[in-house]
Scaffold this motif. Structure first.
Motif, PDB file in Angstrom:
ATOM      1  N   TRP A  91      33.184  43.995  53.632  1.00 14.63           N
ATOM      2  CA  TRP A  91      33.291  42.863  52.717  1.00 14.63           C
ATOM      3  C   TRP A  91      32.602  41.618  53.264  1.00 14.63           C
ATOM      4  CZ3 TRP A  91      33.459  41.552  48.017  1.00 14.63           C
ATOM      5  CH2 TRP A  91      33.631  40.206  47.684  1.00 14.63           C
ATOM      6  N   THR A  92      32.933  41.198  54.484  1.00 14.21           N
ATOM      7  CA  THR A  92      32.454  39.907  54.981  1.00 14.21           C
ATOM      8  C   THR A  92      30.939  39.879  55.168  1.00 14.21           C
ATOM      9  OG1 THR A  92      32.846  40.521  57.301  1.00 14.21           O
ATOM     10  CG2 THR A  92      34.652  39.434  56.121  1.00 14.21           C
ATOM     11  N   ASN A  93      30.335  41.012  55.542  1.00  9.93           N
ATOM     12  CA  ASN A  93      28.886  41.057  55.721  1.00  9.93           C
ATOM     13  C   ASN A  93      28.159  41.486  54.453  1.00  9.93           C
ATOM     14  OD1 ASN A  93      29.354  40.361  58.354  1.00  9.93           O
ATOM     15  ND2 ASN A  93      28.767  42.335  59.229  1.00  9.93           N
ATOM     16  N   SER A  94      28.731  42.459  53.741  1.00  9.91           N
ATOM     17  CA  SER A  94      28.009  43.098  52.639  1.00  9.91           C
ATOM     18  C   SER A  94      28.518  42.725  51.254  1.00  9.91           C
ATOM     19  CB  SER A  94      28.074  44.630  52.801  1.00  9.91           C
ATOM     20  OG  SER A  94      27.583  45.017  54.063  1.00  9.91           O
ATOM     21  N   GLY A  95      29.727  42.194  51.155  1.00 13.08           N
ATOM     22  CA  GLY A  95      30.296  41.899  49.845  1.00 13.08           C
ATOM     23  C   GLY A  95      30.484  43.139  48.988  1.00 13.08           C
ATOM     24  N   ASP A  96      30.771  44.279  49.624  1.00 14.94           N
ATOM     25  CA  ASP A  96      30.917  45.554  48.933  1.00 14.94           C
ATOM     26  C   ASP A  96      32.339  45.667  48.395  1.00 14.94           C
ATOM     27  OD1 ASP A  96      31.224  48.244  48.206  1.00 14.94           O
ATOM     28  OD2 ASP A  96      30.025  48.988  49.891  1.00 14.94           O
ATOM     29  N   ASP A 118      30.706  29.355  51.229  1.00 12.59           N
ATOM     30  CA  ASP A 118      30.820  30.752  51.645  1.00 12.59           C
ATOM     31  C   ASP A 118      31.460  30.878  53.023  1.00 12.59           C
ATOM     32  OD1 ASP A 118      29.569  31.384  49.293  1.00 12.59           O
ATOM     33  OD2 ASP A 118      27.986  32.585  50.202  1.00 12.59           O
ATOM     34  N   GLY A 119      32.016  32.061  53.267  1.00 12.68           N
ATOM     35  CA  GLY A 119      32.616  32.359  54.566  1.00 12.68           C
ATOM     36  C   GLY A 119      34.130  32.284  54.511  1.00 12.68           C
ATOM     37  N   TRP A 120      34.731  32.310  55.701  1.00  7.23           N
ATOM     38  CA  TRP A 120      36.185  32.272  55.791  1.00  7.23           C
ATOM     39  C   TRP A 120      36.717  31.002  55.145  1.00  7.23           C
ATOM     40  CZ3 TRP A 120      38.373  36.622  57.311  1.00  7.23           C
ATOM     41  CH2 TRP A 120      37.656  37.489  58.145  1.00  7.23           C
ATOM     42  N   VAL A 121      37.788  31.132  54.385  1.00  3.82           N
ATOM     43  CA  VAL A 121      38.418  29.956  53.813  1.00  3.82           C
ATOM     44  C   VAL A 121      39.045  29.128  54.929  1.00  3.82           C
ATOM     45  CG1 VAL A 121      38.789  31.121  51.628  1.00  3.82           C
ATOM     46  CG2 VAL A 121      40.641  31.099  53.333  1.00  3.82           C
ATOM     47  N   LYS A 122      39.315  27.866  54.635  1.00  3.20           N
ATOM     48  CA  LYS A 122      39.837  26.951  55.659  1.00  3.20           C
ATOM     49  C   LYS A 122      41.328  27.171  55.909  1.00  3.20           C
ATOM     50  CE  LYS A 122      38.091  22.883  55.849  1.00  3.20           C
ATOM     51  NZ  LYS A 122      37.726  21.460  55.535  1.00  3.20           N
ATOM     52  N   SER A 123      42.094  27.317  54.827  1.00  3.42           N
ATOM     53  CA  SER A 123      43.537  27.520  54.969  1.00  3.42           C
ATOM     54  C   SER A 123      44.089  28.121  53.688  1.00  3.42           C
ATOM     55  CB  SER A 123      44.265  26.200  55.280  1.00  3.42           C
ATOM     56  OG  SER A 123      44.172  25.309  54.186  1.00  3.42           O
ATOM     57  N   ILE A 124      45.255  28.763  53.805  1.00  3.52           N
ATOM     58  CA  ILE A 124      45.970  29.301  52.654  1.00  3.52           C
ATOM     59  C   ILE A 124      47.445  28.958  52.810  1.00  3.52           C
ATOM     60  CG2 ILE A 124      46.645  31.352  51.348  1.00  3.52           C
ATOM     61  CD1 ILE A 124      44.067  32.687  52.197  1.00  3.52           C
ATOM     62  N   SER A 125      48.004  28.321  51.787  1.00  3.38           N
ATOM     63  CA  SER A 125      49.447  28.083  51.743  1.00  3.38           C
ATOM     64  C   SER A 125      50.101  29.246  50.998  1.00  3.38           C
ATOM     65  CB  SER A 125      49.757  26.764  51.044  1.00  3.38           C
ATOM     66  OG  SER A 125      49.270  25.679  51.811  1.00  3.38           O
ATOM     67  N   VAL A 126      51.024  29.908  51.653  1.00  4.91           N
ATOM     68  CA  VAL A 126      51.686  31.115  51.147  1.00  4.91           C
ATOM     69  C   VAL A 126      53.073  30.736  50.650  1.00  4.91           C
ATOM     70  CG1 VAL A 126      52.539  33.406  51.771  1.00  4.91           C
ATOM     71  CG2 VAL A 126      50.373  32.558  52.732  1.00  4.91           C
ATOM     72  N   MET A 127      53.355  31.040  49.365  1.00  9.05           N
ATOM     73  CA  MET A 127      54.604  30.631  48.725  1.00  9.05           C
ATOM     74  C   MET A 127      55.306  31.852  48.147  1.00  9.05           C
ATOM     75  SD  MET A 127      52.973  27.319  46.774  1.00  9.05           S
ATOM     76  CE  MET A 127      51.691  26.377  47.628  1.00  9.05           C
ATOM     77  N   PRO A 128      56.177  32.508  48.915  1.00  6.75           N
ATOM     78  CA  PRO A 128      56.841  33.730  48.431  1.00  6.75           C
ATOM     79  C   PRO A 128      57.745  33.448  47.237  1.00  6.75           C
ATOM     80  CG  PRO A 128      57.080  33.475  50.816  1.00  6.75           C
ATOM     81  CD  PRO A 128      56.554  32.190  50.291  1.00  6.75           C
ATOM     82  N   GLY A 129      57.641  34.312  46.217  1.00  3.79           N
ATOM     83  CA  GLY A 129      58.539  34.219  45.077  1.00  3.79           C
ATOM     84  C   GLY A 129      58.455  32.915  44.306  1.00  3.79           C
ATOM     85  N   ARG A 130      57.302  32.257  44.329  1.00  3.14           N
ATOM     86  CA  ARG A 130      57.185  30.994  43.610  1.00  3.14           C
ATOM     87  C   ARG A 130      57.459  31.206  42.122  1.00  3.14           C
ATOM     88  NH1 ARG A 130      52.196  26.523  43.596  1.00  3.14           N
ATOM     89  NH2 ARG A 130      53.223  25.107  42.119  1.00  3.14           N
ATOM     90  N   ILE A 158      34.864  34.114  51.192  1.00  4.71           N
ATOM     91  CA  ILE A 158      34.082  33.929  49.973  1.00  4.71           C
ATOM     92  C   ILE A 158      32.646  34.375  50.218  1.00  4.71           C
ATOM     93  CG2 ILE A 158      33.155  32.186  48.375  1.00  4.71           C
ATOM     94  CD1 ILE A 158      35.787  30.620  48.855  1.00  4.71           C
ATOM     95  N   LYS A 159      32.086  35.109  49.251  1.00  2.17           N
ATOM     96  CA  LYS A 159      30.715  35.618  49.343  1.00  2.17           C
ATOM     97  C   LYS A 159      29.882  35.135  48.164  1.00  2.17           C
ATOM     98  CE  LYS A 159      29.164  38.387  51.670  1.00  2.17           C
ATOM     99  NZ  LYS A 159      28.341  38.233  52.889  1.00  2.17           N
ATOM    100  N   ASN A 160      28.632  34.758  48.456  1.00  2.00           N
ATOM    101  CA  ASN A 160      27.610  34.548  47.413  1.00  2.00           C
ATOM    102  C   ASN A 160      28.026  33.545  46.346  1.00  2.00           C
ATOM    103  OD1 ASN A 160      26.078  36.658  48.672  1.00  2.00           O
ATOM    104  ND2 ASN A 160      27.356  38.149  47.588  1.00  2.00           N
ATOM    105  N   SER A 161      28.681  32.456  46.737  1.00  2.00           N
ATOM    106  CA  SER A 161      29.116  31.464  45.757  1.00  2.00           C
ATOM    107  C   SER A 161      27.953  30.650  45.196  1.00  2.00           C
ATOM    108  CB  SER A 161      30.132  30.509  46.384  1.00  2.00           C
ATOM    109  OG  SER A 161      29.503  29.648  47.322  1.00  2.00           O
ATOM    110  N   GLY A 162      26.909  30.491  45.986  1.00  2.00           N
ATOM    111  CA  GLY A 162      25.804  29.641  45.576  1.00  2.00           C
ATOM    112  C   GLY A 162      26.075  28.160  45.759  1.00  2.00           C
ATOM    113  N   VAL A 163      27.237  27.819  46.330  1.00  2.00           N
ATOM    114  CA  VAL A 163      27.602  26.422  46.555  1.00  2.00           C
ATOM    115  C   VAL A 163      27.475  26.119  48.044  1.00  2.00           C
ATOM    116  CG1 VAL A 163      29.435  24.704  46.371  1.00  2.00           C
ATOM    117  CG2 VAL A 163      29.175  26.465  44.596  1.00  2.00           C
ATOM    118  N   PRO A 164      26.687  25.131  48.428  1.00  2.00           N
ATOM    119  CA  PRO A 164      26.518  24.824  49.853  1.00  2.00           C
ATOM    120  C   PRO A 164      27.854  24.564  50.548  1.00  2.00           C
ATOM    121  CG  PRO A 164      24.894  23.628  48.550  1.00  2.00           C
ATOM    122  CD  PRO A 164      25.844  24.265  47.575  1.00  2.00           C
ATOM    123  N   GLY A 165      28.059  25.235  51.678  1.00  2.00           N
ATOM    124  CA  GLY A 165      29.250  25.019  52.487  1.00  2.00           C
ATOM    125  C   GLY A 165      30.492  25.748  52.040  1.00  2.00           C
TER     126      GLY A 165
END
Length: 306
Positions: free
Chosen positions: A181-186, A148-160, A139-146
């Protein structure tokens, strides 16, 4: 403990010239339930679906259901939303999601660094690798403290399909993207991957990926399936239309999408198989767009499959 890795593209963008053969990694139909059978045209054989012809006027989608679409974390939620149906809405729901190719598409339940909840879409490119947008995993430039950066976890659900999870859910804490992306948000570098702790993709199968020239892509029909938030919760929807234009790093198309489909495959048919040539990420007033698979993108996806 999550172990993100950020890779830097190694070379300038380059697409093959018209006379060159495409560079491809092959798809697999996996070992799950019987596949839908070979395609007989450039679109999926979905009952009741016919690719629309001609241009159509823009319409705005209904605000999505909770949890919000992951793109809002980085880009905010201006009215109207930034992923767009170019009306009339001709998307069709996929209900038999347990068969190939539909089981390749994954509903993503994302927990950000601040524990906020989001949703997105991804697609298998290998036994343990799910391709998606960069803004899904970082996540980039959210403006919400804490947040931005790598997400904590992702649950992947194939064919949900709503409450149905034909292949269960696997949670990952290992992600990949590139510094563009991670540095520049391009937005030209908005792609990434989720690395699963299992080989679930061997069961679901995966799409190939490939590099095609400008002229080839401009003759191509793009297909997109994903989990739009303006439809009933966590249901899979499909649409297709020709590629409108390309540039060095992006592809543009008048394929209907809505919030929640960030990270979907933009794919076409080649030699009887399904191959991604882009990663859906953005909406626009006349066309929606995705990150084009060019040589550095292709190389990173191949490395992330290893």
């Amino acid at each position: 403990m999550h172990t993100p890795v950020s890779n830097v593209p190694e070379e300038e963008p380059r697409a093959p010239q018209a006379e060159e053969s495409p560079v491809v990694q092959e798809p697999s139909e996996g070992t799950g339930q019987a596949a839908a059978g070979p395609a007989t045209s450039d679109i999926e054989q979905v009952e009741g679906y016919q690719r629309p012809d001609g241009a159509s006027a823009m319409t705005w989608v209904t605000p999505p259901v909770e949890p919000p679409e992951i793109g809002e974390a980085s880009f905010g939620r201006p009215p109207p939303l930034t992923e767009i149906v170019h009306g009339p809405d001709d998307r069709v729901q996929i209900t038999n999601t347990s068969i190939y190719p539909w089981r390749v598409h994954c509903y993503l339940q994302i927990t950000a660094a601040d524990n906020s909840q989001w949703r997105g879409t991804g697609w298998f490119i290998g036994p343990h690798t799910v391709a998606t947008a960069g803004h899904v995993v970082h996540i980039k430039n959210s403006g919400v403290p804490g947040r931005d950066g790598w997400v904590k976890s992702i649950s992947v659900m194939p064919g949900r399909n709503g409450t149905s999870l034909p292949y269960g859910s696997v949670t990952s804490t290992s992600f990949r993207s590139v510094t563009g992306w991670t540095n520049s948000g391009d937005e030209n570098f908005d792609y990434g991957a989720i690395i699963l702790p299992t080989d679930l993709g061997s069961t679901t199968g995966w799409f190939g990926i490939g590099i095609w020239s400008d002229s080839d892509l401009l003759k191509t029909t793009g297909n997109i399936a994903g989990y739009p938030g303006d439809k009933p919760g966590a249901t899979l929807w499909y649409d297709a239309r020709g590629v409108a234009s390309v540039n060095a790093r992006k592809v543009f198309y008048d394929i209907d999408t809505a919030g929640g489909q960030s990270g979907s495959s933009v794919y076409h048919f080649y030699n009887g198989g399904r191959y991604g040539f882009g990663v859906h990420a953005y909406g626009g007033a006349t066309t929606n767009s995705g990150t084009r698979i060019i040589q550095p993108v292709y190389d990173n996806f191949v490395a992330w499959k290893a």
